[in-house]
Design a protein around this motif. Structure first.
Motif, PDB file in Angstrom:
ATOM      1  N   LYS A   6       0.828  -1.211   0.000  1.00 51.24           N
ATOM      2  CA  LYS A   6       0.000   0.000   0.000  1.00 51.24           C
ATOM      3  C   LYS A   6       0.861   1.261   0.000  1.00 51.24           C
ATOM      4  O   LYS A   6       0.425   2.328   0.378  1.00 51.24           O
ATOM      5  CB  LYS A   6      -0.996   0.018   1.159  1.00 51.24           C
ATOM      6  N   ASN A   7       2.120   1.129  -0.397  1.00 50.04           N
ATOM      7  CA  ASN A   7       3.026   2.263  -0.546  1.00 50.04           C
ATOM      8  C   ASN A   7       3.760   2.070  -1.869  1.00 50.04           C
ATOM      9  O   ASN A   7       4.508   1.101  -2.023  1.00 50.04           O
ATOM     10  CB  ASN A   7       4.002   2.337   0.624  1.00 50.04           C
ATOM     11  N   LYS A   8       3.545   2.965  -2.810  1.00 51.78           N
ATOM     12  CA  LYS A   8       4.126   2.811  -4.148  1.00 51.78           C
ATOM     13  C   LYS A   8       5.649   2.770  -4.121  1.00 51.78           C
ATOM     14  O   LYS A   8       6.275   2.053  -4.885  1.00 51.78           O
ATOM     15  CB  LYS A   8       3.638   3.928  -5.066  1.00 51.78           C
ATOM     16  N   PHE A  33      19.385   7.672   0.743  1.00 49.64           N
ATOM     17  CA  PHE A  33      18.927   6.529   1.540  1.00 49.64           C
ATOM     18  C   PHE A  33      18.911   6.902   3.018  1.00 49.64           C
ATOM     19  O   PHE A  33      17.931   6.648   3.724  1.00 49.64           O
ATOM     20  CB  PHE A  33      19.822   5.307   1.308  1.00 49.64           C
ATOM     21  N   ASN A  34      19.981   7.508   3.481  1.00 47.05           N
ATOM     22  CA  ASN A  34      20.089   7.869   4.899  1.00 47.05           C
ATOM     23  C   ASN A  34      19.060   8.915   5.319  1.00 47.05           C
ATOM     24  O   ASN A  34      18.655   8.948   6.487  1.00 47.05           O
ATOM     25  CB  ASN A  34      21.507   8.332   5.223  1.00 47.05           C
ATOM     26  N   GLN A  35      18.621   9.757   4.395  1.00 42.21           N
ATOM     27  CA  GLN A  35      17.574  10.724   4.713  1.00 42.21           C
ATOM     28  C   GLN A  35      16.244  10.015   4.991  1.00 42.21           C
ATOM     29  O   GLN A  35      15.479  10.455   5.828  1.00 42.21           O
ATOM     30  CB  GLN A  35      17.396  11.723   3.571  1.00 42.21           C
ATOM     31  N   PHE A  36      15.975   8.933   4.283  1.00 51.18           N
ATOM     32  CA  PHE A  36      14.735   8.188   4.486  1.00 51.18           C
ATOM     33  C   PHE A  36      14.822   7.225   5.664  1.00 51.18           C
ATOM     34  O   PHE A  36      13.834   6.990   6.357  1.00 51.18           O
ATOM     35  CB  PHE A  36      14.369   7.398   3.225  1.00 51.18           C
ATOM     36  N   ALA A  49       8.977   5.514   4.439  1.00 48.71           N
ATOM     37  CA  ALA A  49       8.951   5.732   2.987  1.00 48.71           C
ATOM     38  C   ALA A  49       8.124   6.958   2.612  1.00 48.71           C
ATOM     39  O   ALA A  49       7.109   7.245   3.242  1.00 48.71           O
ATOM     40  CB  ALA A  49       8.354   4.503   2.293  1.00 48.71           C
ATOM     41  N   PRO A  50       8.568   7.681   1.587  1.00 45.86           N
ATOM     42  CA  PRO A  50       7.784   8.829   1.121  1.00 45.86           C
ATOM     43  C   PRO A  50       6.460   8.346   0.528  1.00 45.86           C
ATOM     44  O   PRO A  50       6.354   7.238   0.019  1.00 45.86           O
ATOM     45  CB  PRO A  50       8.673   9.456   0.049  1.00 45.86           C
ATOM     46  N   PRO A  54       8.683  14.357  -4.265  1.00 45.91           N
ATOM     47  CA  PRO A  54       9.556  15.166  -3.409  1.00 45.91           C
ATOM     48  C   PRO A  54       9.031  16.593  -3.292  1.00 45.91           C
ATOM     49  O   PRO A  54       8.445  17.136  -4.231  1.00 45.91           O
ATOM     50  CB  PRO A  54      10.900  15.154  -4.136  1.00 45.91           C
ATOM     51  N   LYS A  55       9.259  17.166  -2.118  1.00 46.66           N
ATOM     52  CA  LYS A  55       8.852  18.560  -1.896  1.00 46.66           C
ATOM     53  C   LYS A  55       9.800  19.482  -2.637  1.00 46.66           C
ATOM     54  O   LYS A  55      11.006  19.273  -2.664  1.00 46.66           O
ATOM     55  CB  LYS A  55       8.883  18.881  -0.394  1.00 46.66           C
TER      56      LYS A  55
END
Length: 57
Positions: A6-8, A33-36, A49-50, A54-55
């Motif tokens: 349920k997360n693309k 990767f480390n930001q997430f 997960a986003p 992206p903003k």
């Protein structure tokens, strides 16, 4: 057959079906990767997960 999370983001990148993304499955480089990977366990979980694009800065 892989179960959808349920997360693309997870569905697209999770190659082994464990519903999380490892650094080897992620193709965006270590910095991104480390930001997430907020809890620094070596995986991007569904919670981390986003959920959208992206903003813009």
């Amino acid at each position: 057959m892989q179960t959808l999370s349920k997360n693309k983001f997870i569905d697209r990148l999770d190659k082994n079906g464990d519903r999380k993304v490892s650094n080897t499955e992620f193709k965006g480089g270590d910095k991104h990767f480390n930001q997430f990977d907020i809890n620094k366990d070596g995986f991007i979980s569904i919670e981390e997960a986003p959920t959208g694009p992206p903003k813009k800065k």
